[in-house]
Design an enzyme around this catalytic site. Structure first.
Site, PDB file in Angstrom:
ATOM      1  N   ILE A 145      27.494-113.522  49.494  1.00 23.27           N
ATOM      2  CA  ILE A 145      28.030-112.366  50.224  1.00 23.27           C
ATOM      3  C   ILE A 145      29.468-112.678  50.635  1.00 23.27           C
ATOM      4  CG2 ILE A 145      27.776-110.814  52.213  1.00 23.27           C
ATOM      5  CD1 ILE A 145      24.830-111.550  52.340  1.00 23.27           C
ATOM      6  N   THR A 146      30.409-111.864  50.172  1.00 18.98           N
ATOM      7  CA  THR A 146      31.799-112.083  50.591  1.00 18.98           C
ATOM      8  C   THR A 146      31.998-111.481  51.982  1.00 18.98           C
ATOM      9  OG1 THR A 146      32.685-110.025  49.657  1.00 18.98           O
ATOM     10  CG2 THR A 146      32.559-111.926  48.171  1.00 18.98           C
ATOM     11  N   GLY A 147      32.867-112.116  52.764  1.00 21.84           N
ATOM     12  CA  GLY A 147      33.148-111.602  54.112  1.00 21.84           C
ATOM     13  C   GLY A 147      31.915-111.589  54.992  1.00 21.84           C
ATOM     14  N   ALA A 148      31.151-112.676  54.936  1.00 20.36           N
ATOM     15  CA  ALA A 148      29.920-112.737  55.737  1.00 20.36           C
ATOM     16  C   ALA A 148      30.172-113.311  57.119  1.00 20.36           C
ATOM     17  CB  ALA A 148      28.867-113.557  55.001  1.00 20.36           C
ATOM     18  N   SER A 158      31.602-111.737  59.598  1.00 19.94           N
ATOM     19  CA  SER A 158      31.508-110.745  60.674  1.00 19.94           C
ATOM     20  C   SER A 158      30.904-109.448  60.174  1.00 19.94           C
ATOM     21  CB  SER A 158      32.889-110.472  61.297  1.00 19.94           C
ATOM     22  OG  SER A 158      33.671-109.659  60.455  1.00 19.94           O
ATOM     23  N   GLY A 159      30.670-108.534  61.090  1.00 24.55           N
ATOM     24  CA  GLY A 159      30.260-107.174  60.756  1.00 24.55           C
ATOM     25  C   GLY A 159      29.083-107.060  59.806  1.00 24.55           C
ATOM     26  N   TYR A 217      43.455 -98.259  51.889  1.00 23.63           N
ATOM     27  CA  TYR A 217      42.066 -98.686  52.085  1.00 23.63           C
ATOM     28  C   TYR A 217      41.108 -97.733  51.369  1.00 23.63           C
ATOM     29  CZ  TYR A 217      37.518 -99.269  54.317  1.00 23.63           C
ATOM     30  OH  TYR A 217      36.168 -99.437  54.534  1.00 23.63           O
TER      31      TYR A 217
HETATM   32  P1  NDP Z   1      34.623-106.668  59.220  1.00 20.06           P
HETATM   33  O1  NDP Z   1      36.084-106.714  59.443  1.00 20.06           O
HETATM   34  O2  NDP Z   1      33.721-106.963  60.335  1.00 20.06           O
HETATM   35  O3  NDP Z   1      34.232-107.596  58.010  1.00 20.06           O
HETATM   36  C1  NDP Z   1      35.068-107.776  56.922  1.00 20.06           C
HETATM   37  C2  NDP Z   1      34.921-109.159  56.387  1.00 20.06           C
HETATM   38  O4  NDP Z   1      35.822-109.319  55.286  1.00 20.06           O
HETATM   39  C3  NDP Z   1      35.277-110.243  57.399  1.00 20.06           C
HETATM   40  O5  NDP Z   1      34.298-111.245  57.292  1.00 20.06           O
HETATM   41  C4  NDP Z   1      36.606-110.755  56.915  1.00 20.06           C
HETATM   42  O6  NDP Z   1      36.846-112.111  57.198  1.00 20.06           O
HETATM   43  C5  NDP Z   1      36.437-110.572  55.428  1.00 20.06           C
HETATM   44  N1  NDP Z   1      37.711-110.646  54.729  1.00 20.06           N
HETATM   45  C6  NDP Z   1      38.827-109.935  54.958  1.00 20.06           C
HETATM   46  N2  NDP Z   1      39.806-110.342  54.152  1.00 20.06           N
HETATM   47  C7  NDP Z   1      39.306-111.338  53.384  1.00 20.06           C
HETATM   48  C8  NDP Z   1      39.840-112.168  52.381  1.00 20.06           C
HETATM   49  N3  NDP Z   1      41.105-112.093  52.016  1.00 20.06           N
HETATM   50  N4  NDP Z   1      39.034-113.082  51.816  1.00 20.06           N
HETATM   51  C9  NDP Z   1      37.756-113.198  52.203  1.00 20.06           C
HETATM   52  N5  NDP Z   1      37.200-112.456  53.150  1.00 20.06           N
HETATM   53  C10 NDP Z   1      37.976-111.537  53.749  1.00 20.06           C
HETATM   54  O7  NDP Z   1      34.336-105.188  58.633  1.00 20.06           O
HETATM   55  P2  NDP Z   1      32.982-104.477  58.174  1.00 20.06           P
HETATM   56  O8  NDP Z   1      31.835-105.369  58.355  1.00 20.06           O
HETATM   57  O9  NDP Z   1      32.976-103.146  58.787  1.00 20.06           O
HETATM   58  O10 NDP Z   1      33.275-104.264  56.622  1.00 20.06           O
HETATM   59  C11 NDP Z   1      32.428-104.735  55.628  1.00 20.06           C
HETATM   60  C12 NDP Z   1      32.409-103.757  54.483  1.00 20.06           C
HETATM   61  O11 NDP Z   1      31.849-102.527  54.889  1.00 20.06           O
HETATM   62  C13 NDP Z   1      33.777-103.430  53.901  1.00 20.06           C
HETATM   63  O12 NDP Z   1      33.687-103.402  52.511  1.00 20.06           O
HETATM   64  C14 NDP Z   1      34.051-102.033  54.431  1.00 20.06           C
HETATM   65  O13 NDP Z   1      34.896-101.321  53.575  1.00 20.06           O
HETATM   66  C15 NDP Z   1      32.656-101.477  54.417  1.00 20.06           C
HETATM   67  N6  NDP Z   1      32.425-100.307  55.243  1.00 20.06           N
HETATM   68  C16 NDP Z   1      32.533-100.375  56.597  1.00 20.06           C
HETATM   69  C17 NDP Z   1      32.293 -99.267  57.370  1.00 20.06           C
HETATM   70  C18 NDP Z   1      32.408 -99.303  58.837  1.00 20.06           C
HETATM   71  O14 NDP Z   1      32.224 -98.246  59.440  1.00 20.06           O
HETATM   72  N7  NDP Z   1      32.699-100.426  59.463  1.00 20.06           N
HETATM   73  C19 NDP Z   1      31.898 -98.007  56.757  1.00 20.06           C
HETATM   74  C20 NDP Z   1      31.819 -98.047  55.326  1.00 20.06           C
HETATM   75  C21 NDP Z   1      32.050 -99.165  54.620  1.00 20.06           C
HETATM   76  P3  NDP Z   1      37.321-112.625  58.654  1.00 20.06           P
HETATM   77  O15 NDP Z   1      36.080-112.639  59.479  1.00 20.06           O
HETATM   78  O16 NDP Z   1      37.848-113.971  58.339  1.00 20.06           O
HETATM   79  O17 NDP Z   1      38.327-111.658  59.134  1.00 20.06           O
HETATM   80 MG1  PMR Z   2      35.882 -90.475  60.386  1.00 17.17          MG
HETATM   81  C1  PMR Z   2      30.641 -86.529  59.577  1.00 17.17           C
HETATM   82  C2  PMR Z   2      31.729 -86.938  59.939  1.00 17.17           C
HETATM   83  C3  PMR Z   2      32.386 -88.235  59.829  1.00 17.17           C
HETATM   84  C4  PMR Z   2      31.932 -89.461  59.375  1.00 17.17           C
HETATM   85  C5  PMR Z   2      30.568 -89.818  58.854  1.00 17.17           C
HETATM   86  C6  PMR Z   2      33.021 -90.377  59.463  1.00 17.17           C
HETATM   87  C7  PMR Z   2      32.984 -91.712  59.072  1.00 17.17           C
HETATM   88  N1  PMR Z   2      34.100 -89.713  59.989  1.00 17.17           N
HETATM   89  C8  PMR Z   2      33.734 -88.399  60.224  1.00 17.17           C
HETATM   90  C9  PMR Z   2      34.526 -87.369  60.733  1.00 17.17           C
HETATM   91  C10 PMR Z   2      35.803 -87.518  61.239  1.00 17.17           C
HETATM   92  N2  PMR Z   2      36.502 -88.673  61.261  1.00 17.17           N
HETATM   93  C11 PMR Z   2      36.608 -86.457  61.814  1.00 17.17           C
HETATM   94  C12 PMR Z   2      36.155 -85.042  61.965  1.00 17.17           C
HETATM   95  C13 PMR Z   2      37.794 -87.034  62.182  1.00 17.17           C
HETATM   96  C14 PMR Z   2      38.989 -86.361  62.813  1.00 17.17           C
HETATM   97  C15 PMR Z   2      38.853 -86.388  64.233  1.00 17.17           C
HETATM   98  C16 PMR Z   2      37.716 -88.431  61.837  1.00 17.17           C
HETATM   99  C17 PMR Z   2      38.743 -89.337  62.068  1.00 17.17           C
HETATM  100  C18 PMR Z   2      38.699 -90.645  61.624  1.00 17.17           C
HETATM  101  C19 PMR Z   2      39.724 -91.634  61.729  1.00 17.17           C
HETATM  102  C20 PMR Z   2      41.053 -91.490  62.356  1.00 17.17           C
HETATM  103  N3  PMR Z   2      37.619 -91.223  60.962  1.00 17.17           N
HETATM  104  C21 PMR Z   2      37.967 -92.470  60.644  1.00 17.17           C
HETATM  105  C22 PMR Z   2      39.235 -92.748  61.093  1.00 17.17           C
HETATM  106  C23 PMR Z   2      39.535 -94.095  60.725  1.00 17.17           C
HETATM  107  O1  PMR Z   2      40.548 -94.721  60.939  1.00 17.17           O
HETATM  108  C24 PMR Z   2      38.384 -94.616  59.913  1.00 17.17           C
HETATM  109  C25 PMR Z   2      38.862 -94.747  58.510  1.00 17.17           C
HETATM  110  O2  PMR Z   2      39.207 -93.801  57.861  1.00 17.17           O
HETATM  111  O3  PMR Z   2      38.883 -95.934  57.987  1.00 17.17           O
HETATM  112  C26 PMR Z   2      39.317 -95.944  56.623  1.00 17.17           C
HETATM  113  C27 PMR Z   2      37.355 -93.540  59.995  1.00 17.17           C
HETATM  114  C28 PMR Z   2      36.041 -93.446  59.539  1.00 17.17           C
HETATM  115  N4  PMR Z   2      35.288 -92.317  59.636  1.00 17.17           N
HETATM  116  C29 PMR Z   2      34.044 -92.571  59.140  1.00 17.17           C
HETATM  117  C30 PMR Z   2      34.004 -93.912  58.693  1.00 17.17           C
HETATM  118  C31 PMR Z   2      32.822 -94.580  58.074  1.00 17.17           C
HETATM  119  C32 PMR Z   2      35.220 -94.448  58.946  1.00 17.17           C
HETATM  120  C33 PMR Z   2      35.593 -95.874  58.693  1.00 17.17           C
HETATM  121  C34 PMR Z   2      35.480 -96.763  57.767  1.00 17.17           C
HETATM  122  C35 PMR Z   2      35.306 -96.729  56.303  1.00 17.17           C
HETATM  123  O4  PMR Z   2      35.319 -95.761  55.610  1.00 17.17           O
HETATM  124  O5  PMR Z   2      35.083 -97.772  55.827  1.00 17.17           O
END
Ligand code: NDP
Ligand code: PMR
Ligand code: LMG
Length: 400
Positions: free
Chosen positions: A92-95, A97-98, A275
């Site tokens: 698992i890459t990036g394990a 955190s999160g 992104y």
């Molecule tokens: P985190 O920031 O918690 O986790 C990201 C991980 O990626 C960290 O472990 C970080 O390492 C690692 N990482 C970043 N850069 C590198 C690098 N150069 N080499 C190796 N590892 C690296 O974020 P999330 O857990 O939220 O994100 C995990 C995945 O989920 C991502 O693919 C994200 O796009 C996806 N995702 C997240 C959503 C969300 O709402 N959070 C929604 C949809 C998708 P370090 O700990 O060292 O910083």
């Molecule tokens: Mg978003 C059903 C509505 C929904 C969901 C599931 C997400 C997920 N978001 C929703 C709606 C909205 N967002 C609306 C209506 C707004 C305007 C107010 C909004 C705004 C917003 C911002 C500024 N949302 C965001 C941001 C971010 O900076 C995040 C992002 O785009 O990261 C790339 C984000 C996100 N919204 C999500 C999810 C899952 C993210 C974050 C991460 C990702 O895609 O990995």
């Protein structure tokens, strides 16, 4: 950095190969829900039997098969004559955190998986594993910095030298730089978001495809984490700036910001868009892998949107006001919020659940937290674009 890299060569525990050999008895349970007292299902076993020669020619150099020295995945020689299965081995890459950490924990807790945490910061990963309470014998930390292709290649070498098999690869790590005014770059000069989230993983998964195909595990998988925000067929995907790869002119130019744009579509740098574009590349890559390699390798290729895990480190670069308001906004307004634990269980399902073996699928979960095959946006399911992204990416990472 040098210190970190050398420390990371030491796995958290070297008892793993031993661990991997002591097969888990499935006497009283099922494997991935499959009863192992029955013959393995055809679609599980057929891939393991398929000749690998053709694939090896296609994916490059043939190397010594480390798996030959490990215990077979399914072993019939237990004392009672029952079929047993060794632990699955998942990278698992990036394990650290999160989502990645939560998934590592969920899989390790089953006792059926050994997790290789592929992380850029060894100490952070070690502390994270410890505080998550993952038992020592269930994980190994190996250094991987996806923002350096040398590091990716080094990781692959180190992993192969460890002798562990590769049954599942999870491309999870990502960076999100929404407040950056100017582009920053990977070691090879690619814009950092696409360079890390897509190109680093592209090289990693291309190289490890051979290891995956050599695995004799019943269900081998390559999972690339996607997202709703890259899909413009959703409300979330329509929040500006929207993902759009355009005609790929920036990607073709190397995303270096010098003689080419740092953005895939050739536009001005925008960290949030970069992104989202990188997530589109992730989802396209998964489908292209499926088209090229599913039939001949039997590997399941899948992507997923785990839900909005609004509390993770992904938002560390965002302004404090956003970080404070985003979780309640997602919890109470969009209702798209999921905890890290819940999201980890979802990704763990995609790794190991027997009902999620379908390849080429983008998984999502409904309000009742049940998985379903979701529809990707037009761009994120464009086969022609997927092929072009693949071809250009091969050149950029030095595979073509
Ligand atoms: P985190 O920031 O918690 O986790 C990201 C991980 O990626 C960290 O472990 C970080 O390492 C690692 N990482 C970043 N850069 C590198 C690098 N150069 N080499 C190796 N590892 C690296 O974020 P999330 O857990 O939220 O994100 C995990 C995945 O989920 C991502 O693919 C994200 O796009 C996806 N995702 C997240 C959503 C969300 O709402 N959070 C929604 C949809 C998708 P370090 O700990 O060292 O910083
Ligand atoms: Mg978003 C059903 C509505 C929904 C969901 C599931 C997400 C997920 N978001 C929703 C709606 C909205 N967002 C609306 C209506 C707004 C305007 C107010 C909004 C705004 C917003 C911002 C500024 N949302 C965001 C941001 C971010 O900076 C995040 C992002 O785009 O990261 C790339 C984000 C996100 N919204 C999500 C999810 C899952 C993210 C974050 C991460 C990702 O895609 O990995
Ligand atoms: C950008 O701004 C930044 O410029 C960029 O740097 C980066 O940070 C990026 O994605 C990250 O964001 C996004 C900005 C654009 O959105 C916001 O920051 C929201 C501002 C607040 C707007 C008020 C909304 C009221 C909600 C109340 C919630 C209170 C709690 C606050 C929580 C804050 C968390 C965000 O936003 C805009 O431009 C405004 C317009 C947004 C509307 C987006 C929705 C478009 C929907 C279009 C419908 C399309 C149809 C879809 C069809 C689907 C069919 C199946």
């Amino acid at each position: 950095m040098a210190l970190q890299a050398s420390a990371s060569l030491l796995p958290a525990s070297f008892s793993i190969p031993k661990e991997a050999k002591s097969s888990v008895s499935l006497k009283d349970s099922t494997l991935f829900g499959l009863s192992l007292s029955e013959p393995l299902k055809a679609d599980f076993s057929s891939s393991a039997l398929r000749p690998k020669r053709e694939l090896k020619q296609r994916i490059g150099a043939v190397r010594a098969e480390t798996v030959a020295t490990t215990t077979p995945a399914v072993n019939k020689s237990s004392p009672e004559g029952k079929k047993t299965l060794r632990k699955g081995s998942v990278v698992i890459t990036g394990a650290s955190s999160g989502l990645g950490l939560a998934t590592a924990k969920a899989l390790a807790e089953t006792g059926k998986w050994h997790v290789i945490m592929a992380c850029r910061d060894y100490l952070k990963a070690a502390r994270a594993a410890k505080s998550a309470g993952i038992a020592k014998e269930n994980y190994t930390i190996m250094h991987l910095d996806l923002a350096s292709l040398d590091s990716v290649r080094q990781f692959v070498d180190n992993f192969r030298r460890s002798g562990m098999p590769l049954d599942v690869l999870v491309c999870n790590a990502a960076v999100y730089l929404p407040t950056a005014k100017e582009a920053t770059f990977t070691a090879e000069g690619f814009e950092l978001s696409v360079g890390t989230n897509h190109l680093g993983h592209f090289l990693l998964s291309r190289l490890l495809l051979e290891d995956l195909s050599n695995s004799d595990y019943p269900s081998k998988r390559l999972i690339i984490v996607g997202s709703i925000t890259g899909n413009t067929n959703t409300l979330a995907g329509n929040v500006p700036p929207k993902a759009n790869l355009g005609d790929l002119r920036g990607l073709a130019g190397g995303l270096n910001g010098l003689n080419s744009s740092s953005m895939i579509d050739g536009g001005e740098f925008d960290g949030a868009k970069a992104y989202k574009d990188s997530k589109v590349c992730n989802m396209l890559t998964m489908q292209e892998f499926h088209r090229r390699f599913h039939e001949e390798t039997g590997i399941t290729f899948a992507s997923l949107y785990p839900g909005c895990i609004a509390t993770t480190g992904l938002f560390r670069e965002h302004i404090p006001l956003f970080r404070a308001l985003f979780p309640p906004f997602q919890k109470y307004i969009t209702k798209g919020f999921v905890s890290e634990d819940e999201a980890g269980k979802r990704l763990a399902q995609v790794v190991s659940d027997p009902s999620l073996t379908k390849s080429g699928v983008y998984w999502s979960w409904n309000k009742a937290s049940a998985s379903f095959e979701n529809q990707l946006s037009q761009e994120a399911s464009d086969a022609e674009k997927a092929r072009k992204v693949w071809d250009i990416s091969e050149k950029l990472v030095g595979l073509a």
